[in-house]
Design a protein around this motif. Structure first.
Motif, PDB file in Angstrom:
ATOM      1  N   LYS A   1       0.856  -1.186   0.000  1.00 38.59           N
ATOM      2  CA  LYS A   1       0.000   0.000   0.000  1.00 38.59           C
ATOM      3  C   LYS A   1       0.886   1.227   0.000  1.00 38.59           C
ATOM      4  O   LYS A   1       1.666   1.443   0.917  1.00 38.59           O
ATOM      5  CB  LYS A   1      -0.948   0.002   1.197  1.00 38.59           C
ATOM      6  CG  LYS A   1      -1.876   1.197   1.168  1.00 38.59           C
ATOM      7  CD  LYS A   1      -3.183   0.958   1.876  1.00 38.59           C
ATOM      8  CE  LYS A   1      -4.033   2.229   1.899  1.00 38.59           C
ATOM      9  NZ  LYS A   1      -4.355   2.743   0.568  1.00 38.59           N
ATOM     10  N   GLN A   2       0.780   1.989  -1.077  1.00 42.15           N
ATOM     11  CA  GLN A   2       1.614   3.177  -1.221  1.00 42.15           C
ATOM     12  C   GLN A   2       0.876   4.367  -0.617  1.00 42.15           C
ATOM     13  O   GLN A   2      -0.224   4.686  -1.031  1.00 42.15           O
ATOM     14  CB  GLN A   2       1.882   3.415  -2.717  1.00 42.15           C
ATOM     15  CG  GLN A   2       2.669   4.677  -3.029  1.00 42.15           C
ATOM     16  CD  GLN A   2       4.106   4.582  -2.521  1.00 42.15           C
ATOM     17  OE1 GLN A   2       4.753   3.539  -2.639  1.00 42.15           O
ATOM     18  NE2 GLN A   2       4.611   5.663  -1.947  1.00 42.15           N
ATOM     19  N   GLU A   3       1.486   5.006   0.373  1.00 40.06           N
ATOM     20  CA  GLU A   3       0.860   6.179   0.982  1.00 40.06           C
ATOM     21  C   GLU A   3       1.478   7.420   0.358  1.00 40.06           C
ATOM     22  O   GLU A   3       2.695   7.496   0.204  1.00 40.06           O
ATOM     23  CB  GLU A   3       1.105   6.169   2.492  1.00 40.06           C
ATOM     24  CG  GLU A   3       0.298   7.170   3.285  1.00 40.06           C
ATOM     25  CD  GLU A   3      -1.175   6.796   3.409  1.00 40.06           C
ATOM     26  OE1 GLU A   3      -1.484   5.623   3.648  1.00 40.06           O
ATOM     27  OE2 GLU A   3      -2.032   7.686   3.240  1.00 40.06           O
ATOM     28  N   ASN A   4       0.665   8.346  -0.048  1.00 41.64           N
ATOM     29  CA  ASN A   4       1.200   9.610  -0.562  1.00 41.64           C
ATOM     30  C   ASN A   4       0.465  10.748   0.126  1.00 41.64           C
ATOM     31  O   ASN A   4      -0.626  11.150  -0.282  1.00 41.64           O
ATOM     32  CB  ASN A   4       1.041   9.691  -2.083  1.00 41.64           C
ATOM     33  CG  ASN A   4       1.710  10.928  -2.637  1.00 41.64           C
ATOM     34  OD1 ASN A   4       2.051  11.854  -1.902  1.00 41.64           O
ATOM     35  ND2 ASN A   4       1.908  10.965  -3.943  1.00 41.64           N
ATOM     36  N   LEU A   5       1.062  11.229   1.217  1.00 46.71           N
ATOM     37  CA  LEU A   5       0.409  12.283   1.996  1.00 46.71           C
ATOM     38  C   LEU A   5       0.254  13.548   1.173  1.00 46.71           C
ATOM     39  O   LEU A   5      -0.745  14.256   1.281  1.00 46.71           O
ATOM     40  CB  LEU A   5       1.212  12.568   3.267  1.00 46.71           C
ATOM     41  CG  LEU A   5       1.152  11.475   4.336  1.00 46.71           C
ATOM     42  CD1 LEU A   5       2.073  11.793   5.483  1.00 46.71           C
ATOM     43  CD2 LEU A   5      -0.278  11.298   4.844  1.00 46.71           C
ATOM     44  N   ALA A   6       1.238  13.816   0.318  1.00 47.16           N
ATOM     45  CA  ALA A   6       1.181  15.035  -0.481  1.00 47.16           C
ATOM     46  C   ALA A   6      -0.035  15.030  -1.396  1.00 47.16           C
ATOM     47  O   ALA A   6      -0.628  16.070  -1.672  1.00 47.16           O
ATOM     48  CB  ALA A   6       2.459  15.186  -1.302  1.00 47.16           C
ATOM     49  N   LEU A   7      -0.429  13.844  -1.808  1.00 44.15           N
ATOM     50  CA  LEU A   7      -1.556  13.729  -2.739  1.00 44.15           C
ATOM     51  C   LEU A   7      -2.855  14.229  -2.119  1.00 44.15           C
ATOM     52  O   LEU A   7      -3.645  14.914  -2.766  1.00 44.15           O
ATOM     53  CB  LEU A   7      -1.679  12.264  -3.157  1.00 44.15           C
ATOM     54  CG  LEU A   7      -2.590  11.937  -4.315  1.00 44.15           C
ATOM     55  CD1 LEU A   7      -2.278  12.808  -5.504  1.00 44.15           C
ATOM     56  CD2 LEU A   7      -2.427  10.473  -4.686  1.00 44.15           C
ATOM     57  N   SER A   8      -3.074  13.892  -0.853  1.00 42.00           N
ATOM     58  CA  SER A   8      -4.278  14.360  -0.164  1.00 42.00           C
ATOM     59  C   SER A   8      -4.317  15.878  -0.131  1.00 42.00           C
ATOM     60  O   SER A   8      -5.343  16.505  -0.389  1.00 42.00           O
ATOM     61  CB  SER A   8      -4.313  13.852   1.284  1.00 42.00           C
ATOM     62  OG  SER A   8      -4.452  12.469   1.315  1.00 42.00           O
TER      63      SER A   8
END
Lengths: 207, 207
Positions: free
Chosen positions: A190-197
């Protein structure tokens, strides 16, 4: 672990229902209807009704579910009562924040140890959990049958850490490093991309 | 800010393409095809083709897009070149991790200041960014026309912080506190639930 054939989308909403119900205590002896949950969570009436029916059967007409029973059914479904241990590699600010975050156990996951290659980090210990040197990762994972790993190192070392985790028996990885990882078949990522949110929210501002 | 009518799902993939293209430098003068991007990112060929067509028109048959031009088009689309300032309230471990996280600017957001009600946190300053006392929040937001706010306080004070942000002119809120916030119409809210990602991954382990 026994599982109902619950659709992915429903499964994604279960923690939301659970959080909602848990924060409405005292619920002792109280009834709660799908319509009330739908209203309070701004979800569709039919959707909530279907979700709860999958987990807890049909509610009583007009009154709904016994709240405590509904909580137990959702908890069982999510496996909240069976704690799965996880390890985290990369005890920087984000890593320490996750190590100390109290919200995971409510969903049946406990981060049991952090690992870091920096001796400075290991000595200072900004967190309440043990931070161990990297060479302890593989024996620790094998001894404790760890299958869940969290990567909070930088993108330069994320693949190396990922490979080490896989070699140590980890089969599900949550990656915070901003890079694509290569994993063998059978390993979950599972790739988390906080910047995306945040980027998404910003974009909404201008639409 | 001019916007194409880009579907939400496409918009969600644009940062992924951008990250991919940026990490493939040097791209000077290089061409890149939708098929190559689809392969490397494990996405559908047709999907990537459609996404890129929306952002950058049709590529050249057989060769695709001039990579640098494609990057610029995606950046323009995402508004990466127009930095939107944001504030963060709650300078605990997670807050400090976000304050120091370098990945937001790539998507056009800069967290310009953190706020905290604890004098201890303000004095210690674990981060490279200014951490100001709470009473500075409203004047700071008004002076700097801040519209984007991040909440990393506990659930007990999240609603109070949210109200203060809204009173200060913030119209888009990213909430990490594990609670539902009440917001007035016209204010955007993105609820982050880190535990949910981990819970989902854990559940997959047993399916």
């Amino acid at each position: 672990m026994e599982r109902n054939p619950i659709p992915k989308a429903t499964w994604g909403r279960l923690p939301l229902y659970l959080q909602y119900l848990r924060t409405r205590l005292p619920l002792q002896g109280k009834m709660i209807s799908a319509a009330a949950i739908a209203r309070d969570l701004s979800l569709g009436d039919v959707q909530v009704r279907k979700d709860l029916a999958l987990v807890s059967g049909a509610g009583k007409p007009k009154v709904g579910y016994v709240a405590e029973q509904l909580i137990r059914n959702i908890e069982n479904c999510l496996g909240c009562n069976q704690i799965t241990p996880a390890v985290l590699v990369g005890a920087g600010k984000l890593g320490c924040a996750l190590l100390d975050y109290g919200g995971f156990e409510a969903y049946g996951v406990r981060i049991v140890a952090g690992f870091d290659c920096s001796e400075r980090v290991i000595r200072e210990e900004h967190t309440n959990k043990a931070i161990l040197p990297m060479e302890r990762l593989t024996p620790f994972c094998r001894e404790n049958r760890i299958r869940l790993g969290i990567i909070t190192v930088g993108q330069d070392s994320a693949q190396i850490v990922c490979d080490r985790m896989v070699q140590s028996g980890v089969t599900a990885i949550w990656n915070f490093a901003p890079c694509r990882l290569t994993i063998p078949p059978g390993v979950l990522l599972k790739q988390e991309n906080l910047a995306l949110s945040l980027a998404y929210l910003k974009n909404q501002l201008y639409q």
